[in-house]
Design an enzyme around this catalytic site. Structure first.
Site, short mmCIF file in Angstrom:
data_model
loop_
_atom_site.label_atom_id
_atom_site.label_comp_id
_atom_site.label_asym_id
_atom_site.label_seq_id
_atom_site.Cartn_x
_atom_site.Cartn_y
_atom_site.Cartn_z
N ASP A 193 7.83 -2.79 5.30
CA ASP A 193 6.66 -3.24 4.52
C ASP A 193 6.68 -2.60 3.13
OD1 ASP A 193 4.29 -4.59 4.11
OD2 ASP A 193 3.07 -3.28 5.38
N ASP A 245 -1.63 -10.29 2.49
CA ASP A 245 -2.14 -10.35 3.85
C ASP A 245 -3.06 -11.55 4.11
OD1 ASP A 245 -0.75 -8.06 4.22
OD2 ASP A 245 -2.50 -6.76 4.55
#
Ligand code: GCU
Ligand code: CA
Length: 567
Positions: A193, A245
Site C-alpha cells: 500500500d 479508497d
C-alpha cells in the site's frame, strides 16, 4: 508514405503501443475473491475478529462460490513514538496484544478452513531499524547501508518509513528477508500500500522477493496508481488499485469507521476508471476498483439497487471481489446477491468490459466472452428519475438477433433483434447475456485485436467504427491478428475495413489458423485516409476459436485497419 506532422493530441488515443505483457508469475489468472479487514474492522484487527470472519466466510457458503481470501490489512503492527517497532532484522513487529498467537498461527487457522491468507506492507524501511542499525538477515549489511534518510515514504499508520536506496548492496536482500518471513508464515496474497510511481523500485524489489520465496503469493498494489505507469504495474503485479479508497470515512467511529462504510458517490466515481483502465486488465493482472461493500444491507450506505449496480460494475470490470463488510452479520438479500453464480461467472470470465456509452447518467458497458456471447450492463447512475437506457447490437459488436438472458434474475428475455433497452430506477442496473443467433455478422474492432508492437490506436482520420483504428509501423511483416469464433466448421465471409491514403498498394497476406488463404491480397489506395473500403473474402473456419491474421508483404506496410466482420 504520407509523412504528416500531426499535433500529439490528435495522433494517439489510448496506449502508444500494445501494453506490456501481464506479470508472468502465474498467479491470479482470474480476479481474487474474498474479504479484506479494512472497511469494517478498520484500525482494530485482532486474531479473534479475523477468525470470526474466516468462520463466517465458510459457514455462510460464500467460500463455496469462490470467495477464499481472508486479507489482514493495516494496523496489525506496533508503534512507538519513532514509528514501527521492528524485529531483530528491521522488519515490522506484530502487535501481540492484537495477535497473541502470532501471524503464522492465524494463517494456519485460515488454511485449515480451506481459505487463503492475505497480508499487508508498505514501501521502505522503518526509522527504528535505521536507528538500531539492525542487521539484514543472512548478510553482513545493516539497515544504515540501504536507507535513504532524506525522504520518508507514505504510510497510513506508524509512519516514519525511510526510502530504500536500491542502488545499495543489501537493499534487495532486506526485502527478500521480509518476503521470506511472510512466506514462512503462510502468506498467499500481499498488498503493498501507499505505492506511487516513485516507488517503482520498491514494487520491483517486492516482485523479485516474492518470486524468490518459491511460495505462490498473489501480489496486489495499492492505491490510486498512475494510469501513465499502467504497463509497469501490469508487468510487475497481479492487481492494482485504480483509485483512492471506496470507503467514505463518514461513519460515527474514530477515523470515520463504522456504518455507513461507503456512499453512492464513491461507487459512481469508479465507472470512469473502469472504462479508462479497461485495456490493461487481463489474466494475471486486474484493475482493482477496491472493496465490495455488500453484505450488511442498506446500512453500508447503498440502496439494494445501488448494491446490485456496484457488484455489476465490479463483475463487468473483472475487478477483484474483496468484501469489506461484516460477514458475521450477512443479510439474506445481500447473501443472495453475493452468491449469484451468474454474476460471479461474469467477474471470472477473464475479460474486462469496455464502456460503449455514457451520457446523462445512462451508461452501458459490454464485453465479449471467449464462447462468443456478449455481456451487456446498462446503468442509470443518477440519484433521481427513472431513465430508459438502450444499446444497439451494432455498438455491442454484432447484428441481427440474439437470445437474451437477464443475469440478475436468470429469466430469459427471449429473442431480441437490433437493440435492447431497459427502464431503470435511479441507481438501478440491468445485466444481460446476449447469445447472437448463428449466421449473424460479428464485428471485431482492430483496436481490440493484437497487433505489432509500435502500432498506435489512432482516431485522427474520421469514419472509423468503434474508438479508433490500428496504424501499424510501415514495414513488411506488420500485422494485426483477431480471434474469431464459429459455432460450426464452415465457410465464412470475412470483411476487412481499411483505408490507404497513399497511391501505392499495401498488399497483405491473409491467413486463417496459420495458413495463408489469400497471398499478397491487394489493399490499394482508397483516395484518402478518411475513405474506408471493404475487402471481403470467403475463408474456412473450424468450430471454436480461429485466428485471422493480416501481414504486410512489402515495405509499404499495412493500410490503416478499422475492423474485421465475420459473416
Ligand atoms: C499518415 C497517416 C497514418 C498512416 C500513415 C502511413 O501518417 O496519418 O494514419 O498510418 O500515414 O503511411 O501508414
Ligand atoms: Ca501506418
Amino acid at each position: 508514405m504520407a509523412a504528416l506532422a500531426l499535433p500529439l493530441a490528435v495522433v494517439g488515443l489510448g496506449v502508444p503501443e500494445q501494453p506490456a505483457a501481464a506479470s508472468d508469475n502465474g498467479l491470479s489468472v482470474r480476479p481474487a475473491m474474498g474479504w479484506s479487514s479494512w472497511s469494517f474492522v478498520r484500525r482494530w484487527p485482532t486474531e479473534a475478529k479475523l477468525k470470526a470472519q474466516a468462520d463466517a466466510l465458510v459457514s455462510s457458503g460464500l467460500k463455496d462460490h469462490g470467495y477464499v481470501y481472508i486479507n489482514l490489512d493495516d494496523f496489525y503492527q506496533k508503534c512507538d513514538s519513532n514509528g514501527f517497532v521492528v524485529d531483530q532484522y528491521g522488519r515490522w513487529a506484530v502487535d501481540e496484544a492484537k495477535f497473541p498467537s502470532g501471524i503464522k498461527a492465524l494463517a494456519d487457522y485460515i488454511h485449515s478452513k480451506g481459505l487463503k491468507f492475505g497480508f499487508y506492507v508498505t514501501p521502505g524501511i522503518a526509522k527504528n531499524a535505521v536507528t538500531r542499525n539492525t542487521p539484514i538477515e543472512g548478510t553482513s549489511y545493516r539497515a544504515k547501508d540501504i536507507a535513504d534518510t532524506s525522504k520518508q515514504e507514505k504510510n497510513y499508520n506508524c509512519k516514519n518509513m525511510y526510502y530504500i536506496d536500491y542502488s545499495k548492496p543489501g537493499s534487495q536482500e532486506f526485502v527478500n528477508s521480509w518476503a521470506r518471513q511472510f512466506a514462512s508464515w503462510g502468506v498467499d496474497y500481499l498488498k503493498i500500500d501507499g505505492v506511487g510511481s516513485h516507488d517503482i523500485p520498491d514494487v520491483r524489489a517486492w516482485d523479485k522477493a516474492l518470486r524468490a520465496t518459491g511460495r505462490p503469493i498473489n501480489y496486489a498494489l495499492s492505491n490510486n496508481l498512475a494510469i501513465a505507469d499502467a504497463p509497469t504495474w501490469r508487468q510487475l503485479a497481479n492487481s492494482w488499485r485504480t483509485q483512492g479508497d471506496v470507503e467514505c470515512y463518514c461513519g460515527p467511529g474514530p477515523n470515520g469507521s463504522g456504518f455507513p462504510l461507503t456512499d453512492w458517490a464513491h461507487i459512481t466515481s469508479r465507472f470512469n476508471s473502469a472504462a479508462n483502465w479497461q485495456q490493461y486488465a487481463g489474466p494475471g493482472g486486474w484493475n482493482d476498483l477496491d472493496s465490495l461493500e455488500i453484505g450488511n444491507g442498506d446500512q453500508v450506505g447503498l440502496t439494494a439497487d445501488q448494491r446490485r449496480s456496484h457488484l455489476t460494475l465490479w463483475a463487468m470490470a473483472a475487478s477483484p471481489l474483496l468484501l469489506g463488510t461484516d460477514l458475521t452479520a450477512l443479510t439474506a438479500t445481500d447473501k443472495a446477491m453475493l452468491t449469484n453464480d451468474r454474476l460471479i461467472a461474469v467477474n471470472q470470465d477473464g475479460v474486462a468490459a469496455r464502456r460503449i456509452s455514457n451520457s446523462g447518467g445512462r451508461q452501458v458497458f459490454s464485453k465479449r466472452e471467449a464462447n462468443g456471447d456478449y455481456i451487456v450492463a446498462l446503468f442509470n447512475t443518477n440519484t433521481s428519475g427513472n431513465q430508459t437506457v438502450g444499446v444497439n447490437w451494432s455498438q455491442v459488436g454484432f447484428s441481427g438477433a440474439a437470445e437474451v438472458t437477464d443475469l440478475w434474475s436468470g429469466a430469459s428475455a427471449g429473442t431480441v433483434t437490433g437493440s435492447y433497452s431497459a427502464a431503470l430506477r435511479p441507481g438501478e442496473t440491468r445485466l444481460i447475456r446476449a447469445t447472437p443467433q448463428s449466421g449473424n455478422t460479428v464485428r471485431h474492432e482492430a483496436e481490440n485485436a493484437s497487433y505489432t508492437v509500435g502500432s498506435t490506436i489512432d482516431s485522427n482520420h474520421g469514419g472509423f467504427s468503434g474508438t479508433g483504428f490500428v496504424n501499424t509501423p510501415n514495414a513488411a511483416g506488420a500485422h494485426v491478428e483477431w480471434t474469431v469464433e464459429s459455432a460450426t466448421a464452415r465457410e465464412a465471409a470475412l470483411t476487412l475495413r481499411y483505408a490507404n491514403g497513399t497511391t501505392a498498394g499495401r498488399p497483405m497476406d491473409v491467413s486463417v489458423n496459420g495458413v495463408v488463404v489469400s497471398a499478397g491480397r491487394a489493399f490499394d489506395g482508397t483516395g484518402a485516409w478518411t475513405t474506408w473500403a471493404d475487402s471481403t473474402l470467403t475463408v474456412p473456419l473450424k468450430a471454436g476459436s480461429n485466428t485471422v491474421r493480416v501481414t504486410a508483404t512489402t515495405a509499404n506496410g499495412a493500410p490503416n485497419l478499422d475492423y474485421l466482420d465475420r459473416g
